[in-house]
Each structure stands twice: as C-alpha cells, then as structure tokens.
Design a protein around this motif. Structure first.
Motif, short mmCIF file in Angstrom:
data_model
loop_
_atom_site.label_atom_id
_atom_site.label_comp_id
_atom_site.label_asym_id
_atom_site.label_seq_id
_atom_site.Cartn_x
_atom_site.Cartn_y
_atom_site.Cartn_z
N GLY B 191 0.79 -1.22 0.00
CA GLY B 191 0.00 0.00 0.00
C GLY B 191 0.83 1.27 0.00
N ILE B 192 2.13 1.15 -0.28
CA ILE B 192 2.96 2.36 -0.36
C ILE B 192 2.98 2.81 -1.81
N ASN B 193 2.77 4.10 -2.00
CA ASN B 193 2.67 4.65 -3.35
C ASN B 193 4.07 4.79 -3.95
N VAL B 194 4.57 3.71 -4.57
CA VAL B 194 5.94 3.73 -5.09
C VAL B 194 6.14 4.73 -6.23
N PRO B 195 5.21 4.83 -7.20
CA PRO B 195 5.40 5.84 -8.24
C PRO B 195 5.56 7.25 -7.67
N LEU B 196 4.79 7.57 -6.61
CA LEU B 196 4.93 8.89 -5.99
C LEU B 196 6.32 9.02 -5.36
N LEU B 197 6.77 7.95 -4.69
CA LEU B 197 8.11 7.97 -4.10
C LEU B 197 9.16 8.24 -5.16
N MET B 198 8.99 7.62 -6.33
CA MET B 198 9.97 7.81 -7.41
C MET B 198 9.99 9.26 -7.86
N THR B 199 8.79 9.83 -8.03
CA THR B 199 8.71 11.23 -8.44
C THR B 199 9.42 12.13 -7.42
N LEU B 200 9.08 11.92 -6.15
CA LEU B 200 9.66 12.78 -5.11
C LEU B 200 11.17 12.58 -5.03
N THR B 201 11.63 11.33 -5.18
CA THR B 201 13.06 11.08 -5.11
C THR B 201 13.80 11.80 -6.22
N TYR B 202 13.25 11.73 -7.44
CA TYR B 202 13.93 12.42 -8.54
C TYR B 202 13.95 13.92 -8.26
#
Lengths: 327, 296
Positions: B191-202
């Motif tokens: 349930g962790i929003n990985v695509p959002l994490l990727m966006t924020l990480t970049y």
C-alpha cells in the motif's frame, strides 16, 4: 526489407554518390565527404551498440585520436597518407582494445559511464600533448599523395578516394556482422550467460568487437583529418560520442546501414541549420529525447517493421483465401 | 618553513583544503546520483545540467530580482526540484521497465536541451557571482589562511550529507525508500505509493544538485557548461565507489577531491586525469567498485 528493394535503393544511392563531384552546384562535395566519414563512424559504432548490445559513450576517443595521429604523421613527420591512415587505424584499434578490456569488466550502464570517463582521459591527454596545439587543434594538415600515385590535393581524386575507402569499410562491417563471429556477438546481446555456457569466451569476443569497432571508427577519423586538414578537440570530445549515438539511434541500430542514414540526417541538420547557432544543439537534444521516448527502432527499423506487418497481413489473407477455397 | 617531500607545508595544506572543497561538491552530486539510481533506476546524466541551473538561478535572482545568496539557497533548489518532478512525470515515467541505457540517453538529450537553452539565452562565457558579505574574508587556521566561504561550503556539504543519511536511514520515509529500492513491487503491494516515491526522489535528487550549484556559484564561473564537465568526473567517482551505497558515494567523492588536490601539489599535469586513472585501477583490481555490492 525485400532484397530487390534494398538492391535498387543501394544502386540509386551509389549512382548519386558517383555523380556528386560533377555537380558541385547541387550539393557541396565536401559536405558529402563529411557524411561518408560520419556514416562509417556510426556503422562502426553500431557493431557494439546494435550487434553486441554494448553502449560505448566514448567512441569519440577512437575517432579523434586517429584523426590526431594521422595528422601527426602527415604534418609533423611528413609521411605519406597510406602510412598516416594506417597509424591512425592501428592506434585507434589498440586504444579500443585497452578501453574495451577495462570497460567490459562491467556491463550495461556502468560500462557506458566507464567509456565516457576513459574518453575524457584521452581528451585531456590531447589537450596537453605538445604537438596537438591544445584549443587551436592541428591545422593545415597536408593531404599528400596516396601510394605515390593518387594526389589527394585534387578535389575529385580525394572524393573518389574517400568514397571507395568508405564503401570498402562498410562492406567489411557487413561481412563482420554476417560472419559466425557476428552471430556470437548477437548471442551475447540476446543472452550473455547462455553464450558463456555454450563455451564462448564472451569477454574476449567483447574486447575483439571493441577493437574492430574502434579501428573502423579510427579509419573514419583519419579520413576526416585528411579531408578537412584539421584535427581538433571537438573530435575527441564527449559531444562527438553523443552525436554518434544519436545518429545510430535515429537511423536504426538493428540494421547494418541504418546508422549511415542517421549520420546523413544529423550532419545535414548541423550543416544546413548552422545559422541558427545554439538552437541546433537544442534541436539535436530534442530529437534525442523523441528517439528514446517514441522511436527506439529508428527510421530503418520502423520502415522494416511497417513492411513486415504489411507482408504478414497479405500472407495471412492469402492463407485465409486458400482455407476458404478448400472449404 | 616546513617542507614535506620538498613541498612547503602551506602549499600542501592549501591544496588539501581546496581538495576537500571540491570533494564536498563531488560528494553531494554523487550522493544525489546514487539516491536517484537506487529508486528511479536512472543514471541521471542531467545531474550536471541541474547543478548548472542552480548556479544560474542564483545569478539571475541577484541580477534581476536583487535576491541574494540566502534567498537563492532556498529558492533555486525549489524551482529545480519542481522542474525535476515535471521531468519525471512527463519524460522519465515513459521509459521505466526498459533497459536503463535509455534513461542515460534520455537524460543526455535533456543536457543538450538545457545547456543549449542557457547558451542561447546567456552566451557561453561565464558570469561572476559574489559571495554574501557575511561569508567574505578569510580566517587564520594557524597553519594557513582559509577563505570563510570555502569553510562554509565544507560545513554545508557535511550538513547536507548528514541530513540525507538521517532521512534515509533513520526515518519512516527513508524506510519506505529503502524498501522500494530493494523490492518495488512488494512495497507497492503493502500500500505504499511507489510511483509517488519515485517522483519525489527524482525531485529531491535534482534539488540537491541545484543546491550544490548555488554553493558553487560564488567560487566557480557561472557558465552553461559548468555542469557537464563536472558530471563526467562524478560518473567516474560513482564507478569507483559503486552506486549501491549512499554513504559510500559521499565518502568516495570527498576522498577523490582530496586525492585530486594532492596531485595538484606533487604532479599538477596529472590533476585533471587522476580520477580517471584511479577508476581504471579500481576496475582492474575490484571491478564492482569500492562499496559496490552487486555486479551490474
């Protein structure tokens, strides 16, 4: 692509290339020679990218160092062009073997970064060597007389000299790719562990592919030095490595001569839009992004795909017809 | 006068301190590259271009809006981070799942566009950006005089690296990031929003690059090509250290800055190539890199 179509296109292209020096008012022969050099460079580069699946981000090192060494032999040593070209090709091949041996210790993305870093090392060497004249580059390299017979100072002789050498080199690339050696390279590209398990010395094959690709890129560099009588830091800079990647990607890396088409298009862009100055770089970057996002097969690849789908469509229709007939 | 191997001590310490400053930049940049590669799986060639944008934005803020260094140090990373988020959503997202080579090529295309754009708008020559008044002057460290601004850069780099390390290793956000690095699909299933994490990480990664750019503006010429020259060295550093470990990237960066400084003292001709030579040696001895885990 159907064989007959490929042959007729090739014949038409060859005829056009032979006619070029007689109609300089239509197209500038020096520009065509530049295209031939870069086409050879891109096709040589594609032995690694398209066939072996290795992205080298440092191919300018081979192109540029060969241009410098060829220029050195002609200008500083006063030797003849055949020895100068041989020196350029041999030095580029040796450099390719060395960089290849180091870079192929890693693969994929790391290999790309390693080749980029090593080519930057080569760049700094040519910046510092006393006979390269740093930022000015080597200028007014004499063209000389090839084997004491062909005077390359004559524009038409030079043109046909470059044309014949380029065609021979392209034929060699075609031969390499369609040899058993080329089959092994593609096996490495498709499934490296399996190629290894079949007993092929994968590391040695990769280094040999590097050496061949670098040597042929070096031939392009030497020709460039003779045509333009200049060897400069631009030839060894990473932006040149980027250009050759784009040419290959745009033309189509899964075909033998697709990169040549890409080379023609990108050189035309630089040549005819030169007046736009910095905007050309922006356009090149945009084409790069578009190629990666939506056009990864390149022009030739997309054409081939379109042709095969059309043919398979007609083939399946034929099949249906025959099935209907039997029913 | 104290000599070490025939080199005056003052010259030696001076170059070591300069090396630490350069190493601080290498550390912050390779740290950002490592974080982005860990989660987004893209080797961000445009890292240098975003670094350059950070420096350029601080220059433009000062010359057009009269906003000084202390404003720029917050505004520039925010602008660049926002741009990074857009880039990730619009461009990078489309090539996930493909060979990571395409990520390198895509971001290389971005370098050409960004650098070309700045060259068209502001020319190739460098601009001068002055350090804020509070950080001008030099202090006597006993063995040498050190410009305050360079001390500030070293301190800032240490703080940046420490904060990044704490966020990744000691917070719940960091735990999610690490989980997404190791097993993206499983993390998504929790349930962790990985695509959002990727966006924020970049976004955060390129904001770090921009922050380094702001820090570099007062001590380097602010020019369109300042980033791409640096990014090639940072790539070599990343090969030496291995992209697998965030702290490894930072330590390698700092170390190579110092080694480069020492080379300037003992054999200055080699100072531009020493990093590449070390990379070649490391590849021969330990191909996975000093901190590398997997063979990639």
């Amino acid at each position: 692509m159907p064989r007959s179509l490929a042959y007729s296109l090739g014949a038409a292209g060859l005829l056009a290339l032979i006619l070029v020096p007689f109609f300089p008012q239509v197209i500038y022969p020096v520009f065509v020679m530049r295209v031939m050099c870069l086409a050879l460079f891109a096709c040589a580069f594609n032995i690694l990218l398209g066939q072996t699946g290795i992205l080298s981000f440092g191919h300018a090192a081979f192109f540029g160092s060969s241009a410098y060494f060829c220029g050195y032999m002609l200008k500083e040593q006063g030797l003849s062009p055949e020895i100068a070209i041989l020196t350029g090709v041999v030095s580029a091949s040796l450099l390719g073997a060395g960089i290849g041996a180091l870079a192929t210790r890693r693969s994929g993305i790391y290999l790309a970064m390693i080749t980029l870093a090593l080519s930057q090392l080569v760049y700094f060497l040519f910046l510092r060597l006393p006979w390269t004249h740093a930022e000015d580059g080597m200028q007014q390299i004499p063209r000389g007389v090839f084997f004491g017979v062909l005077d390359l100072n004559s524009d038409k002789t030079l043109y046909f000299f470059v044309l014949i050498l380029t065609l021979l080199a392209l034929a060699l690339i075609h031969r390499i790719i369609h040899s058993p050696f080329g089959e092994v390279l593609r096996a490495i590209r498709e499934h490296e562990p399996r190629a290894k398990s079949l007993g092929f010395p994968v590391a040695r094959y990769k280094i040999l592919a590097f050496t061949l690709s670098a040597g042929l890129a070096g031939l392009a560099g030497s020709l460039k030095a003779i045509i333009f009588q200049v060897a400069s830091l631009r030839d060894v800079h990473w932006s040149m490595s980027g250009d050759v990647i784009l040419m290959t990607l745009l033309g189509g890396m899964n075909s033998v001569f697709g990169p040549a088409l890409g080379a023609a298009l990108i050189s035309a862009l630089y040549h005819y839009l030169d007046f736009l100055g910095g905007w050309v770089t922006i356009m090149v970057g945009t084409i790069f992004i578009l190629c990666v996002l939506a056009f990864r097969k390149g022009i030739v690849g997309e054409l081939q795909a379109a042709l095969t789908t059309r043919r398979s469509d007609t083939a399946s229709n034929d099949k249906k017809d025959s099935e209907n007939a039997t029913n | 006068m104290i000599d070490i191997f025939g080199v005056p001590l003052v010259a030696l310490t001076g170059q070591i301190m300069l090396g630490i400053v350069n190493g601080a930049f290498y550390a912050v940049l390779s740290l950002g590259l490592a974080i982005i590669f860990g989660i987004v799986k893209v080797v961000n060639f445009a890292h240098g271009a975003f670094f350059m944008m950070g420096a350029f934005i601080s220059f433009l803020l000062l010359s057009h809006l009269n906003i000084g260094f202390w404003g720029a140090i917050f505004i520039a990373p925010l602008i660049v981070g926002a741009l990074g988020i857009v880039v990730e959503r619009v461009l990078l997202r489309r090539i996930y799942g493909l060979d990571p080579i395409y990520g390198l090529l895509l971001t290389f295309g971005m370098v050409l566009v960004i650098e070309g754009g700045f060259r068209v708008a502001y020319g190739s020559s460098g601009q001068i950006y002055t350090a804020p008044d509070a950080l001008r002057g030099a202090v006597n460290l006993g063995f040498m005089f050190m410009p305050i601004y360079r001390l500030f850069v070293i301190g800032a780099a240490v703080v940046i690296c420490a904060v990044t390390w704490i966020v990744i290793e000691r917070t719940s956000l960091g735990a999610r990031l690490r989980a997404a690095t190791e097993r993206p699909q499983l993390t998504q299933a929790f349930g962790i929003n990985v695509p959002l994490l990727m966006t924020l990480t970049y976004g955060a990664g390129v904001a770090l690059a921009a922050l380094a750019g702001v820090l570099a503006a007062p001590i380097q010429n602010v020019s369109p090509s300042m980033g791409s020259e640096l990014v090639v060295i940072v790539f070599a550093i990343v090969v030496i250290g291995g992209l697998g470990s965030v702290s490894g990237a930072a330590i390698t960066g700092l170390m190579l800055g110092v080694i480069e400084g020492l080379t300037k003292v003992f054999y200055s001709e080699a100072s531009t190539i020493i990093v590449f030579l070390i990379m070649a040696v490391v590849l021969m001895v330990r191909p996975a890199g000093l901190f590398g885990r997997e063979e990639g």
